[in-house]
Design a protein around this motif. Structure first.
Motif, mmCIF file in Angstrom:
data_model
loop_
_atom_site.group_PDB
_atom_site.id
_atom_site.type_symbol
_atom_site.label_atom_id
_atom_site.label_comp_id
_atom_site.label_asym_id
_atom_site.label_seq_id
_atom_site.Cartn_x
_atom_site.Cartn_y
_atom_site.Cartn_z
ATOM 1 N N ALA A 143 -3.896 6.212 5.192
ATOM 2 C CA ALA A 143 -3.008 5.894 4.071
ATOM 3 C C ALA A 143 -1.812 5.075 4.520
ATOM 4 N N SER A 144 -1.540 5.039 5.821
ATOM 5 C CA SER A 144 -0.388 4.298 6.313
ATOM 6 C C SER A 144 -0.514 2.799 6.058
ATOM 7 N N VAL A 145 -1.741 2.276 5.955
ATOM 8 C CA VAL A 145 -1.944 0.860 5.648
ATOM 9 C C VAL A 145 -1.423 0.569 4.244
ATOM 10 N N CYS A 146 -1.726 1.442 3.323
ATOM 11 C CA CYS A 146 -1.256 1.289 1.942
ATOM 12 C C CYS A 146 0.272 1.446 1.878
ATOM 13 N N GLN A 147 0.782 2.420 2.588
ATOM 14 C CA GLN A 147 2.227 2.650 2.624
ATOM 15 C C GLN A 147 2.951 1.434 3.203
ATOM 16 N N GLN A 148 2.431 0.858 4.279
ATOM 17 C CA GLN A 148 3.047 -0.305 4.901
ATOM 18 C C GLN A 148 2.980 -1.527 3.978
#
Length: 138
Positions: free
Chosen positions: A87-92
């Motif tokens: 999910a960090s890709v979406c958050q970034q």
């Protein structure tokens, strides 16, 4: 033959000569070191100073939450499929986009074989849903 028990200090006092000035300077040195540590005259570590350049990409411009097991439905302005299961890709992506105020990451297998990231113009209310990870800019 008679053996006599003596302590180490008694033996040292009898067989060695301790000049008074060595003992005095040793005590003075201990007092100085103890005092400097107590009042922190010699700091052990310097505080970290952040180095900020005008076009820095490592320091986030926003604080963005990560709400596991939450969905923020609606207000999507774009979506994309991601090959990673993080999910960090979406958050970034939300951090790097000025239009984004919230995001929802849908895990792989829920809407297809790949994960999907939804970026949102406003931050809708979050609802419990185990399929998603959502977040909003603070």
């Amino acid at each position: 033959m008679k053996l006599k028990m003596v302590t180490a200090w008694q033996y040292a006092k009898k067989n060695f000569v301790f000049p008074k000035n060595i003992i005095f300077f040793g005590l003075v040195l201990l007092l100085i070191l103890g005092f400097s540590t107590a009042v922190n005259l010699i700091p052990l570590a310097q505080p970290a100073i952040a180095q900020v350049s005008p076009l820095s990409t490592t320091i986030p411009r926003y604080a963005v939450t990560a709400e596991f097991g939450r969905d923020r439905a609606g207000s999507d302005y774009t979506s994309f499929v991601t090959s990673t299961s993080a999910a960090s890709v979406c958050q970034q992506s939300c951090i790097n986009d000025n239009r984004c105020n919230a995001y929802t990451y849908v895990r792989p297998g829920v809407q297809g074989a790949s994960a999907v990231c939804y970026l949102k113009t406003v931050a809708p209310a979050s609802t419990p849903n185990s399929c998603c990870v959502s977040g909003a800019k603070l």
